[in-house]
Design an enzyme around this catalytic site. Structure first.
Site, PDB file in Angstrom:
ATOM      1  CG  ASP A   1     -29.687  27.193  34.715  1.00  0.00           C
ATOM      2  OD1 ASP A   1     -29.634  27.907  35.905  1.00  0.00           O
ATOM      3  OD2 ASP A   1     -29.370  26.178  34.330  1.00  0.00           O
ATOM      4  CB  SER A   2     -33.266  30.282  38.234  1.00  0.00           C
ATOM      5  OG  SER A   2     -32.444  31.659  38.174  1.00  0.00           O
TER       6      SER A   2
ATOM      7  CG  ASP B   1     -26.439  29.666  34.873  1.00  0.00           C
ATOM      8  OD1 ASP B   1     -25.482  29.691  35.511  1.00  0.00           O
ATOM      9  OD2 ASP B   1     -27.611  29.590  35.796  1.00  0.00           O
TER      10      ASP B   1
ATOM     11  CD  GLU C   1     -28.139  26.018  43.854  1.00  0.00           C
ATOM     12  OE1 GLU C   1     -27.857  26.493  42.907  1.00  0.00           O
ATOM     13  OE2 GLU C   1     -29.334  25.804  44.019  1.00  0.00           O
TER      14      GLU C   1
ATOM     15  CD  GLU D   1     -26.200  23.680  37.153  1.00  0.00           C
ATOM     16  OE1 GLU D   1     -26.531  22.342  37.397  1.00  0.00           O
ATOM     17  OE2 GLU D   1     -27.010  24.674  37.349  1.00  0.00           O
TER      18      GLU D   1
ATOM     19  CE  LYS E   1     -24.128  30.225  38.130  1.00  0.00           C
ATOM     20  NZ  LYS E   1     -24.940  28.958  37.822  1.00  0.00           N
TER      21      LYS E   1
HETATM   22  N1  LIG Z   1     -36.751  30.771  42.003  1.00  0.00           N
HETATM   23  C1  LIG Z   1     -35.768  29.904  42.153  1.00  0.00           C
HETATM   24  N2  LIG Z   1     -34.746  30.014  43.129  1.00  0.00           N
HETATM   25  C2  LIG Z   1     -33.717  29.360  43.002  1.00  0.00           C
HETATM   26  O1  LIG Z   1     -32.834  29.466  44.122  1.00  0.00           O
HETATM   27  C3  LIG Z   1     -33.800  28.289  42.196  1.00  0.00           C
HETATM   28  C4  LIG Z   1     -34.673  28.304  41.025  1.00  0.00           C
HETATM   29  N3  LIG Z   1     -35.535  28.915  41.230  1.00  0.00           N
HETATM   30  N4  LIG Z   1     -34.106  27.710  39.945  1.00  0.00           N
HETATM   31  C5  LIG Z   1     -33.115  26.956  39.799  1.00  0.00           C
HETATM   32  C6  LIG Z   1     -32.699  26.236  40.978  1.00  0.00           C
HETATM   33  C7  LIG Z   1     -33.256  25.318  41.756  1.00  0.00           C
HETATM   34  N5  LIG Z   1     -33.032  25.712  43.167  1.00  0.00           N
HETATM   35  C8  LIG Z   1     -33.666  25.047  44.105  1.00  0.00           C
HETATM   36  C9  LIG Z   1     -34.818  24.679  43.985  1.00  0.00           C
HETATM   37  C10 LIG Z   1     -35.584  23.807  45.267  1.00  0.00           C
HETATM   38  C11 LIG Z   1     -35.151  23.966  46.198  1.00  0.00           C
HETATM   39  C12 LIG Z   1     -35.863  23.505  47.396  1.00  0.00           C
HETATM   40  O2  LIG Z   1     -37.271  23.110  47.186  1.00  0.00           O
HETATM   41  N6  LIG Z   1     -35.474  23.173  48.686  1.00  0.00           N
HETATM   42  C13 LIG Z   1     -35.969  22.763  49.604  1.00  0.00           C
HETATM   43  C14 LIG Z   1     -35.376  21.490  50.253  1.00  0.00           C
HETATM   44  C15 LIG Z   1     -35.790  20.355  49.508  1.00  0.00           C
HETATM   45  C16 LIG Z   1     -35.403  18.938  49.647  1.00  0.00           C
HETATM   46  O3  LIG Z   1     -35.019  18.930  50.895  1.00  0.00           O
HETATM   47  O4  LIG Z   1     -35.656  17.839  48.926  1.00  0.00           O
HETATM   48  C17 LIG Z   1     -36.167  23.613  50.790  1.00  0.00           C
HETATM   49  O5  LIG Z   1     -36.987  23.829  51.656  1.00  0.00           O
HETATM   50  O6  LIG Z   1     -34.847  24.542  50.838  1.00  0.00           O
HETATM   51  C18 LIG Z   1     -33.701  24.379  46.647  1.00  0.00           C
HETATM   52  C19 LIG Z   1     -33.100  24.985  45.175  1.00  0.00           C
HETATM   53  C20 LIG Z   1     -32.017  26.775  43.407  1.00  0.00           C
HETATM   54  N7  LIG Z   1     -32.279  27.369  41.988  1.00  0.00           N
HETATM   55  C1  LIG Z   2     -29.282  30.307  41.692  1.00  0.00           C
HETATM   56  C2  LIG Z   2     -28.030  30.796  40.824  1.00  0.00           C
HETATM   57  C3  LIG Z   2     -26.639  30.573  41.540  1.00  0.00           C
HETATM   58  C4  LIG Z   2     -28.349  30.080  39.534  1.00  0.00           C
HETATM   59  O1  LIG Z   2     -27.594  29.360  39.123  1.00  0.00           O
HETATM   60  C5  LIG Z   2     -29.449  30.677  38.733  1.00  0.00           C
HETATM   61  O2  LIG Z   2     -30.066  31.427  39.102  1.00  0.00           O
HETATM   62  O3  LIG Z   2     -29.664  29.891  37.871  1.00  0.00           O
HETATM   63 MG   LIG Z   3     -28.307  28.299  37.307  1.00  0.00          MG
END
Ligand SMILES: Nc1nc(=O)c2c([nH]1)NC[C@@H]1CN(c3ccc(C(=O)N[C@@H](CCC(=O)O)C(=O)O)cc3)CN21
Ligand SMILES: CC(C)C(=O)C(=O)O
Ligand SMILES: [Mg+2]
Length: 290
Positions: A67-68, A106, A205, A138, A136
């Site tokens: 769903d990303s 998803d 995750e 959550e 899948k």
């Molecule tokens: N392009 C993309 N990649 C992904 O891994 C992903 C998506 N989209 N969409 C659905 C979810 C959302 N996810 C995410 C989105 C943002 C962060 C992020 O910005 N992490 C920051 C830390 C944020 C914080 O500490 O508040 C980082 O720098 O890792 C992590 C996972 C993982 N998934």
């Molecule tokens: C990042 C993976 C695990 C996911 O749930 C997604 O792509 O939506």
């Molecule tokens: Mg997902």
């Protein structure tokens, strides 16, 4: 969502030539930890289109229609607005473009949380429309009953715990999970509950490495990490993230390529040639015969 299911013949695979590999099955994935002699980490990537699936298929054990696609394909801020039909359509494309990997879809926000019955109806719709093998969803312990309900009725389920993006409005962001003891314990308990309910694999995750180790050792099914260290039984990333096609990526991403730069450079050249009338040339032009 329509409750009358139409037979969708467009999901039959359009592979014109025999392929060297057979499609993996969900039981083989689940048995990875207990049965297999190879024990190599499971390789999983996201796919949203047929062509992308064709390119990834032979290299992956699992293709996830994530769903990303909300952020990656549709420019949405979160995964919350994703619908069942968005997932069904992209999953059908990925199934048409793949032959070897297990295709997992998803379940989008709002399509499964209410009851096991709601989850079954939504999951059945996704599998009927797409030809995918599994869904899948959550959530941890609170989804265990639903995981068992689906599994007992022929729908294999992959779990997803830790940083669960569909709960962004409750979590308040995408920070790593399990920084205090209570939360760490809950994540491990969630993984165990899903395993006991019959999940065939569990995505971990955005969790600290000690949690990934404890959860992985505490369940019989494989764990698949994303931002969860090298201690899981498999790894997943969003394909566009590792290819360098998405503008903002989490810290857990390794950018293997800079495909965005390749696209920009190529498109700039095209634009320049069109404006200079150096493309098209006679090579790309149809002329009348004789
Ligand atoms: N392009 C993309 N990649 C992904 O891994 C992903 C998506 N989209 N969409 C659905 C979810 C959302 N996810 C995410 C989105 C943002 C962060 C992020 O910005 N992490 C920051 C830390 C944020 C914080 O500490 O508040 C980082 O720098 O890792 C992590 C996972 C993982 N998934
Ligand atoms: C990042 C993976 C695990 C996911 O749930 C997604 O792509 O939506
Ligand atoms: Mg997902």
């Amino acid at each position: 969502m329509s409750t009358t299911f139409q037979l969708d013949t467009s999901t039959s695979r359009a592979n014109p030539t025999p392929q060297p590999m057979r499609r993996l099955t969900v039981p083989k994935i689940r048995a990875h930890k207990t049965g297999g002699e190879t024990r190599e980490p499971l390789v999983m990537l996201t796919a949203y289109t047929a062509r992308q699936a064709q390119l990834l298929d032979a290299h992956c054990d699992i293709l996830l229609v994530g769903d990303s696609l909300a952020q990656v394909i549709y420019g949405l801020p979160t995964t919350i607005p994703v619908t069942l039909d968005m997932m069904a359509n992209h999953a059908a494309a990925v199934v048409r473009g793949s032959y070897h990997a297990v295709v997992v879809v998803d379940m989008p926000f709002g399509s499964y949380e209410q009851s096991p019955q709601q989850a079954f109806e939504s999951a059945a719709y996704l599998l009927k429309q797409s030809g995918a093998a599994a869904v899948k969803l959550e959530g941890g312990e609170q989804m265990a009953e639903t995981v068992a309900f689906l599994n007992q009725r022929g729908i294999p389920v992959m779990g997803h715990v830790g940083l669960t993006p569909q709960a962004v409005n409750v979590l308040g962001g995408y920070a790593a999970r399990g920084r205090d003891d209570a939360e760490a314990k809950k994540i491990v308990g969630d993984a165990k509950a899903l395993d006991e309910a019959g999940a065939f694999a569990i995505v971990l995750e955005g969790v600290l490495e000690p949690i990934a180790i404890e959860a992985t050792q505490g369940v019989s099914c494989p764990t698949i990490g994303i931002g969860a260290s090298a201690q899981c039984d498999g790894q997943v990333l969003v394909t566009e993230d590792m290819l360098g096609m998405f503008e903002r990526v989490p810290r857990f991403v390794k950018k293997y390529e800079d495909i965005a730069a390749v696209i920009e450079k190529t498109v700039a050249q095209y634009a320049e040639e069109v404006r200079a009338r150096s493309f098209p040339t006679s090579d790309q032009t149809y002329q009348p015969k004789g």
